[in-house]
Design a protein around this motif. Structure first.
Motif, PDB file in Angstrom:
ATOM      1  N   UNK A 292      -9.823   0.076  -7.976  1.00 57.73           N
ATOM      2  CA  UNK A 292     -10.702   0.983  -6.719  1.00 57.73           C
ATOM      3  C   UNK A 292      -9.500   1.368  -5.783  1.00 57.73           C
ATOM      4  N   UNK A 293      -8.586   0.315  -5.234  1.00 54.08           N
ATOM      5  CA  UNK A 293      -7.583   0.995  -4.459  1.00 54.08           C
ATOM      6  C   UNK A 293      -6.737   1.977  -5.002  1.00 54.08           C
TER       7      UNK A 293
ATOM      8  N   UNK B  93      -6.247   5.786  -3.318  1.00 57.95           N
ATOM      9  CA  UNK B  93      -4.909   6.147  -2.950  1.00 57.95           C
ATOM     10  C   UNK B  93      -4.704   7.746  -3.408  1.00 57.95           C
ATOM     11  N   UNK B  94      -5.210   7.689  -4.814  1.00 61.66           N
ATOM     12  CA  UNK B  94      -4.984   8.993  -5.573  1.00 61.66           C
ATOM     13  C   UNK B  94      -5.871  10.059  -5.068  1.00 61.66           C
ATOM     14  N   UNK B  95      -7.044   9.786  -4.571  1.00 61.48           N
ATOM     15  CA  UNK B  95      -8.058  10.786  -4.305  1.00 61.48           C
ATOM     16  C   UNK B  95      -7.684  11.472  -3.005  1.00 61.48           C
TER      17      UNK B  95
ATOM     18  N   UNK C  52      -2.026  -0.850   2.503  1.00 60.43           N
ATOM     19  CA  UNK C  52      -2.832  -1.060   3.511  1.00 60.43           C
ATOM     20  C   UNK C  52      -4.036  -0.465   4.116  1.00 60.43           C
ATOM     21  N   UNK C  53      -3.862   0.828   3.830  1.00 60.21           N
ATOM     22  CA  UNK C  53      -4.933   1.861   4.313  1.00 60.21           C
ATOM     23  C   UNK C  53      -6.068   1.727   3.485  1.00 60.21           C
ATOM     24  N   UNK C  54      -5.577   1.585   2.065  1.00 58.61           N
ATOM     25  CA  UNK C  54      -6.728   1.185   1.196  1.00 58.61           C
ATOM     26  C   UNK C  54      -7.620   0.014   1.364  1.00 58.61           C
ATOM     27  N   UNK C  55      -6.745  -0.987   1.946  1.00 59.48           N
ATOM     28  CA  UNK C  55      -7.244  -2.262   2.142  1.00 59.48           C
ATOM     29  C   UNK C  55      -8.553  -1.953   3.483  1.00 59.48           C
TER      30      UNK C  55
END
Lengths: 313, 335
Positions: free
Chosen positions: A49-50, A54-56, A35-38
């Protein structure tokens, strides 16, 4: 005195830690990394991309590890960059502080003088019809939403009478006043009702004290008793109530700055709210709390200095 | 389930029933009886009470719904205003034609004009009472029990219980209110709706009440009657519910009334920031927010702003005056 200040500072540590934990829960735990990535990348962003985001950001790490990192980042004021403008946040906040202070500080001082004046006058004519009408007027002022004040005063002062520019801001020496005069006036009016009523109550409490009766019995004039004795003593409790609220007043200029397109902290925040710029909001929550906690300490210290009856142990 | 008309009807009736029950149980208490005698002589307070009651009544008319034949629902208020037709766009109060002359004449007379979608502004203003009522009611249902419970707990048990509760609310209170509100609404999983808004308002509002109740409980707990109850062997639970709660309940009532006015005002600001009432819900905040663009039009569309502000101002002012009157009635020395 020094030990008192140090002790007060130490008390602040657990509170600050609590604030950091609350921000962690709000900005990291309530929502899934997905949700944060969105929010950051928009609903149309690709899976890849998401995942990369999340990884970075380390959103896939275990919670305790994230919490430690979160505490470290906030404690060192490393807020990162804004999601929308890409600018560093410390830079954004530093440039925004100037215009904000130019409005809130004069607005606060002018408001203090106006409210104290009104309150003292009400105490002077206390329990008369005039006093009661003014109290009613103060309650009425409190019952109008801030947005309406701003819309109305902007329409009258800038659009209809053309005394002031309707929007904009520029540092140009004394000319800067042109841009901030109307916002300062609005700032004053916004808080007038609440403050005048509060201060009236404080002064009324003060006027029932023995020393006032003694002064009046000695033949000191009403004006003098109010202007020196009551004002001085009332100011102590008044300052404790108001100085601590200063950081919260900065939030009051949030709407004003947005309406007048003044590039201050309030405007940065409104923009962040409208574009879901989470890093800016996180940093604002943290910095706002920090400012509040420190002004509370400052108030306590000032209070202890001003009133010899306060014991420091 | 919450969207179902029956649930909403029941919740409203339940809420009002609860309020009546609190007043009824209070009426046995001597302090409340004395306050009522004083309140009856307070003309400003009585007038404010009548105005608030009218708002509650209108709001309840809009909340109470019943199903229609074609599967939708209608509110009781819809039935009352079914004679008022929608127009095509803006029209001034009591005008004969649309604001844009090319749109032709109006179907009927509109006391406060119509809005961008051609809806009657007076009806929209009345419908917005419901939104204010729901937000205020839900928020109060969250923060009043929370603040009262923890306040009494902290004030009665003192020591570590008090320390923990004080720590929690000091921490919450050190976050500037509007920022905490915004942060909670933005990250709430349910998205922006009335429930989220009320939850956020509730989380920020209980602190003030808790502080107040804690202080009063501490004062009450020092009184001999509490010591006597302890000596007679009454349990903590019984002392809290039978002795302490009735003695702080008047503060809850005053806080409820004054808090309600604060919530209505907060809705207006949050709606302007885009984190308040969802777009499309009739609310005074949304109407005021829309006015910014409308005032820039030529000719100026002012009736939306004036109606919404008028309705909001009258309610908030009445609540403030009612709260003050209640405070005077319960605590005549301070008033």
């Amino acid at each position: 005195m020094l030990s008192y200040i140090i002790r007060r500072l130490l008390y602040a540590v657990p509170i600050l830690l609590g604030v950091i934990v609350i921000t962690f829960v709000l900005f990291r735990m309530v929502q899934s990394p997905e949700a944060i990535a969105t929010i950051k990348l928009g609903p149309k962003a690709s899976r890849l991309a998401k995942d990369e985001f999340i990884k970075s950001e380390g959103l896939d790490r275990p919670m305790p590890e994230q919490l430690v990192k979160h505490i470290k980042r906030l404690a060192t004021f490393n807020f990162g960059t804004s999601w929308k403008t890409g600018r560093s946040l410390s830079d954004t906040f530093l440039t925004g502080a100037g215009p904000s202070l130019l409005i809130t500080l004069p607005g606060f001082l002018a408001g203090l003088v106006a409210s104290v004046g009104l309150a003292l006058y009400q105490v002077f004519v206390r329990n008369s019809l005039l006093d009661r009408s003014l109290t009613f007027f103060a309650v009425a002022l409190m019952s109008i939403p801030a947005v309406v004040y701003i819309i109305f005063l902007q329409a009258v002062g800038a659009l209809a009478l053309k005394y002031f520019p309707a929007a904009g801001f520029n540092y140009e020496g004394f000319g800067t006043f042109r841009f901030i005069a109307l916002p300062i006036l609005i700032f004053l009016v916004l808080n007038l009702g609440y403050d005048a009523r509060l201060y009236r109550a404080i002064f009324l409490e003060e006027i029932q004290q023995d020393y006032v009766r003694t002064a009046l019995a000695k033949g000191v004039g009403n004006v003098r008793v109010l202007g020196t004795h009551v004002l001085k003593n009332g100011m102590i409790s008044l300052i404790t109530l108001t100085v601590a609220e200063l950081p919260k007043l900065i939030m009051g200029s949030l709407l004003i700055e947005n309406f007048f397109s003044i590039p201050g902290l309030g405007n940065v925040l409104v923009l962040a709210i409208q574009t879901s710029d989470l890093p800016v909001i996180l940093a604002s929550v943290y910095l706002g709390s920090l400012a509040y906690i420190f002004s509370l300490i400052l108030t306590d210290v000032a209070y202890a200095l001003a009133d010899p009856r306060i014991r420091l142990s | 389930m919450f969207d179902h008309w029956l649930t909403q009807d029941l919740l409203v009736l339940l809420g009002m029933g609860l309020f009546v029950w609190v007043l009824w149980s209070g009426s046995h208490h001597e302090r409340w009886q004395r306050a009522w005698i004083r309140f009856r002589q307070d003309r400003a307070g009585l007038l404010a009470l009548i105005v608030v009651a009218i708002y509650l009544f209108v709001g309840a008319l809009e909340v109470l719904q019943f199903p229609t034949k074609n599967g939708g629902t209608r509110t009781v208020l819809d039935v009352f205003v079914s004679g008022i037709h929608d127009e095509r766009s803006y029209s001034a109060p009591l005008a004969q034609a649309h604001l844009d002359p090319s749109m032709g004449n109006l179907k009927g007379l509109h006391l406060l004009g119509t809005n961008a979608l051609g809806k009657d502004v007076l009806v929209q203003t009345l419908k917005a009472c419901k939104t204010a009522l729901i937000i205020g009611g839900l928020t109060s249902a969250i923060y009043l029990p929370l603040g009262t419970f923890f306040g009494i707990l902290a004030g009665y048990f003192r020591r570590w219980v008090d320390d923990v509760i004080q720590y929690v609310y000091t921490t919450l209170a050190s976050i500037p209110e509007i920022l905490l509100l915004v942060a909670i609404i933005m990250v709430a999983p349910g998205g922006k709706n009335l429930g989220t808004l009320s939850f956020a308002l509730g989380v920020t509002a209980w602190v003030g009440l808790c502080r107040l109740i804690r202080g009063e409980t501490m004062r009450q707990a020092e009184r001999p009657y509490v010591a006597a109850a302890r000596a007679l062997g009454q349990s903590h639970a019984r002392i809290v519910t039978r002795h302490l709660l009735p003695n702080v309940l008047h503060l809850v009532l005053i806080n409820f009334v004054l808090g309600f006015s604060g919530i209505v005002l907060a809705e207006a600001v949050l709606s302007y920031l885009g984190v308040g009432t969802p777009v499309g819900t009739p609310s005074w905040g949304n109407m005021i927010d829309g006015a910014r663009a409308e005032l820039g039009r030529d000719p100026v569309v002012w009736w939306n702003l004036v109606s919404a502000t008028g309705a909001l101002f009258t309610l908030v002012l009445s609540l403030n005056l009612l709260g003050d009157a209640l405070r005077r009635a319960f605590d005549p020395k301070r008033g």
